[in-house]
Design an enzyme around this catalytic site. Structure first.
Site, short mmCIF file in Angstrom:
data_model
loop_
_atom_site.label_atom_id
_atom_site.label_comp_id
_atom_site.label_asym_id
_atom_site.label_seq_id
_atom_site.Cartn_x
_atom_site.Cartn_y
_atom_site.Cartn_z
N HIS A 1 -8.00 -5.03 -0.65
CA HIS A 1 -6.71 -4.40 -0.41
C HIS A 1 -6.03 -4.93 0.85
O HIS A 1 -4.81 -5.10 0.90
CB HIS A 1 -6.91 -2.88 -0.31
CG HIS A 1 -5.65 -2.12 -0.12
ND1 HIS A 1 -4.66 -2.09 -1.07
CD2 HIS A 1 -5.19 -1.38 0.92
CE1 HIS A 1 -3.64 -1.34 -0.64
NE2 HIS A 1 -3.95 -0.91 0.56
N ASP A 2 -6.82 -5.18 1.89
CA ASP A 2 -6.27 -5.64 3.16
C ASP A 2 -5.54 -6.98 3.06
O ASP A 2 -4.83 -7.36 4.00
CB ASP A 2 -7.39 -5.79 4.20
CG ASP A 2 -7.37 -4.65 5.21
OD1 ASP A 2 -6.52 -3.75 5.07
OD2 ASP A 2 -8.20 -4.67 6.14
N ASP B 1 -8.61 -6.30 -4.95
CA ASP B 1 -8.20 -4.99 -4.44
C ASP B 1 -8.74 -3.91 -5.38
O ASP B 1 -8.26 -3.77 -6.50
CB ASP B 1 -6.67 -4.94 -4.37
CG ASP B 1 -6.14 -3.62 -3.79
OD1 ASP B 1 -6.94 -2.68 -3.59
OD2 ASP B 1 -4.92 -3.56 -3.54
N SER C 1 0.85 -1.19 0.00
CA SER C 1 0.00 0.00 0.00
C SER C 1 0.88 1.25 0.00
O SER C 1 1.75 1.37 -0.86
CB SER C 1 -0.94 -0.04 1.21
OG SER C 1 -1.96 0.90 1.08
N ARG D 1 -12.13 7.25 9.15
CA ARG D 1 -11.62 5.89 9.18
C ARG D 1 -12.65 4.90 8.64
O ARG D 1 -12.31 3.96 7.92
CB ARG D 1 -11.23 5.52 10.60
CG ARG D 1 -10.75 4.10 10.79
CD ARG D 1 -9.47 3.80 10.04
NE ARG D 1 -8.89 2.52 10.44
CZ ARG D 1 -7.78 2.01 9.93
NH1 ARG D 1 -7.13 2.68 9.02
NH2 ARG D 1 -7.31 0.86 10.34
#
Lengths: 373, 373
Positions: free
Chosen positions: A353-354, A320, A156, A225
Site C-alpha cells: 500500500h505504501d 497492496d 489511500s 500504529r
C-alpha cells in the site's frame, strides 16, 4: 473569517488556518460552527480560479504535502509529486492541501478547543465521515474563491475523499485521481482499525479521551500504529527489507528485546508516531474510514455515486493488500456504468500500500499525463 | 515421576500431568529440571508401542484435542479429527496430545512455580524454542514407553513441531502430517507477533510479567488476540461472515461502540481469550514461533533438516495468508531434495488459516488415507 499565516518558516508553500463560520451540518446530524481548517497552498491561482488542484491526504497525513513538517522537520509527504515541474506542477496549478476535519495538525478535531466549554473537545467532538471532511474542504474552497477544481487528487484515504468529492459535488470536480484506494472499507479493514482503537482505549492514560494537559495514551497509540503499519507493507517488501535479520547482534538473545530488525523498525514506527499524532484524532479518522461506503450513500449501487461530469484516473498497486486492485476494479466498473470517462492502471511494486508514497516513475508519468490531458 | 489423573471428569480421553525429572537442556542454554508436561491420551497402546500418534497443538491450543476443555466446557479443538472411526482413529491408534512447554494448561511455563523460589517464574522462565517443545515431548514419550511414533500430526504451530520432530528425531518418526504450516516465521509473521507482545507489555497490569496473584494484563492480551485473530481469517471469509453488517441496530450510532458485527466479534474473541490464557505464556510461545527457522538450524539449507526416514504429508489452504501455500511448497522442495517421500495438497477453503480447525471432508480424507497407507 481571518487569514493568519502560521508562525513557522516556509520556503515553499504558504501555511495558514482558515476560520470558517459554517455552519457545517455533519452526517451524524451534529453541526460545527465555526470550524478551523489548516491548509497549505503552492503556486498561483489564475484570475478565473480555474487552475486549482486539491490534494487530499491519508489517515495520518497533513497539509504539508510539499514542504517540511513543522514538528518533525521531515520533507513534505508527497514532495516528489507536487512542485515546480513535478507531476502536479505548481508552475501551472494552484495546489491546495488541507488538514482533514478531525485531525490534529491545525484543523478542528478532538484536540481542538470546544468554544462552548473552552476545553478540548475530546470524545465530545462529533463523529465525522469522509463526506464531512469533503464538505469542510468545500467550505474552504468557497472561502478561497475556488468554484470548480481542475482536479482532486489523493491516495489511500485521500482517494476516498477524491471519490467522495466527485460524488458529492460533481459540478465542482473536472477530474479526479484516485490512487491505492477503495469505495468502501471491508470487514478486514474495519477489523484492523478496531484493533488500533481498542489498543488506544486500553491505555489507562486515555481516560475516555480526556487526557489533554496530562499524559497522552502513547503506548496504546504506538501499538495501534504498529498494527496498522503492517497493513501498509507487503509481505514480500518486509522480507526484502528485513527478512529474519537480527539487530546488530551475533545471535538471538533468548529474551524479549527487539532481536529482529523488523521488531525494532515497528517499535520505532509506533513510538515516533506518538510524537506527531493525537490519539483521539486516530480514533475519529479511523472511524470515518470504517463508516465509508460510497455505494451505501447512494442507494446501495456504486454507479449511482457517479456521473459523466468528472474524468477519472485510477491507479492500484499489485502488492497492496489493504486496498487491493479488485477494489479499484469495482470502482472502474461503476464509473463505466455511470458513463464517466476513466483510465485505470495497476502498477507493479514490491512495497504494498505504501507504494503510492514512494518513488514510482510510472505513477509520476500517469499523474502528469492525466493532468496534462 | 508420578502419574496423577487430573481432577476433572473425562468421558473420553485420560488427562494427566507427567512430572519429568529432566534435565532438559534448552536451545537458549538454560536447563529445566524437573519439568511438568500435561497430556491427554486416547485409545490403547499396543504391546509393542508401535501404534502411537502424537498430535501437536497450535499457539493457544491445549492437550484436550478430543475432549471438553476443562475451563470453557467447549468440545476438544480437533474433535472432528480424533476419535473412534475418525481420521485419526483411536480404535486403531494410541493418540497422545501434550500441552506445549511454555503454555499454561498444566505444562511448565511462566505461570508455573519455580521450585527454587516457590514463586511463579514470570519472565524468569527461560525463553524456549519449538525444538525445546519437541524435546520435552520426547521426554514425555520416553516416560510413556513410546520409542517410535507411527505419526506426528499438527496444524499451524503444531505443524512446526511435526517438522521439528522429523528433523530432531528422524528415527523416532515414521510419518509426519503438516497442515497449514511453515518452515520458518517470516518478517510479517514476526511483525504481527511483535504487535501482540507490545500490546501485552503496554498494559500496566503486566508489571514486567510479575502479575500473578494480582490483576492480569487482560486488556493488552485481548488486543494481542484481536490482532492475531485477523491473521487467522481470510479477507473473503470475513466479508462472507460479517461484511459491513451492523449490530442489531437500524443505523450507525456515530459513536465508538461496536457498530459493526466484525468489531463485536473481535472484541469477544479478545475478551474470551483472556479467561483461558496466560499473558506471559502468550509472550513465550509467540517468541518460540518467531525464533523458528528450520533451515537456520541446519546450516541455512532446509533440505539438510530432513532425511528419507520419515514419510510426509503436507496440506495447505489457498486462502491462508498467515502461512501461504508457497511456504508448504518450499518444504516439499526441500523434502524432495532430501529424498523423503512426500504428498502435498493445496485445499480450497474460504476460511483462511483457521480452515485446518474447521469442517473439511477433504482434509479428513487426506489424513485418514495417509495414516492408513
Amino acid at each position: 473569517m481571518s487569514l493568519a499565516a502560521s508562525s513557522h518558516d516556509q520556503r515553499f508553500g504558504l501555511s495558514r488556518v482558515a476560520v470558517l463560520p459554517g455552519p457545517l451540518a455533519l452526517d451524524g446530524s451534529a453541526t460545527l460552527s465555526p470550524l478551523e481548517i489548516a491548509y497549505e497552498t503552492y503556486g498561483t491561482l489564475d484570475a478565473d480560479a480555474g487552475n486549482a488542484i486539491l490534494v487530499c491526504h491519508a489517515l495520518t497525513g497533513d497539509h504539508h504535502v510539499a514542504s517540511a513538517h513543522p514538528r518533525t522537520g521531515k520533507p513534505g509527504w508527497w514532495q516528489r509529486m507536487v512542485g515546480p515541474g513535478k507531476p502536479i506542477d505548481t508552475d501551472r496549478f494552484f495546489v491546495v492541501c488541507a488538514n482533514v476535519l478531525g485531525s490534529c495538525m491545525g484543523s478542528s478535531g478532538p484536540a481542538s478547543i470546544d468554544p462552548r466549554t473552552a476545553r478540548a473537545w475530546g470524545m465530545t467532538f462529533p463523529v465525522i465521515t469522509i463526506r464531512d471532511m469533503v464538505r469542510a474542504q468545500g467550505l474552504l474552497l468557497d472561502y478561497l474563491g475556488i468554484g470548480r477544481l481542475a482536479a482532486v487528487v489523493g491516495g489511500s484515504m485521500g482517494g476516498m475523499q477524491a471519490l467522495s468529492w466527485a460524488a458529492t459535488y460533481p459540478e465542482r470536480v473536472a477530474s479526479a485521481v484516485v490512487i491505492a484506494s477503495t469505495a468502501r472499507h471491508t470487514a478486514q479493514n474495519i477489523a484492523f482499525h478496531e484493533v488500533g482503537r481498542q489498543a488506544v482505549m486500553a491505555d489507562p492514560n486515555w481516560h475516555g479521551g480526556d487526557y489533554y494537559g496530562g499524559e497522552a495514551p502513547a503506548r496504546g497509540l504506538a501499538v495501534a500504529r504498529m498494527a496498522a503499519h503492517i497493513t501498509y507493507l507487503s509481505e514480500a517488501g518486509l522480507t526484502e527489507k528485513f527478512g529474519r535479520r537480527l539487530q546488530a547482534r551475533e545471535a538471538k538473545t533468548f529474551g524479549f528485546d527487539a532481536d529482529f530488525q523488523v521488531e525494532s523498525y515497528l517499535r520505532h514506527q509506533g513510538l515516533s508516531f506518538t510524537d506527531r499524532f493525537d490519539a483521539n484524532s486516530y480514533l475519529y479518522i479511523t472511524r470515518a474510514m470504517d463508516y465509508y461506503d460510497l455505494a451505501e450513500e447512494h442507494g446501495g449501487r456504486l454507479a449511482n455515486a457517479f456521473n459523466a461530469a468528472t474524468r477519472f484516473c485510477l491507479v492500484s498497486f499489485d502488492t497492496d493488500w489493504l486496498y487491493p486492485t479488485a477494489e479499484s476494479r469495482a470502482i472502474v466498473q461503476a464509473l463505466n456504468a455511470a458513463g464517466a470517462p476513466v483510465s485505470f492502471v495497476e502498477l507493479s511494486s514490491p512495497y504494498g500500500h505504501d507504494a503510492f508514497l514512494l518513488e514510482s516513475p510510472e505513477l509520476d508519468r500517469i499523474v502528469a499525463g492525466f493532468l496534462r490531458a
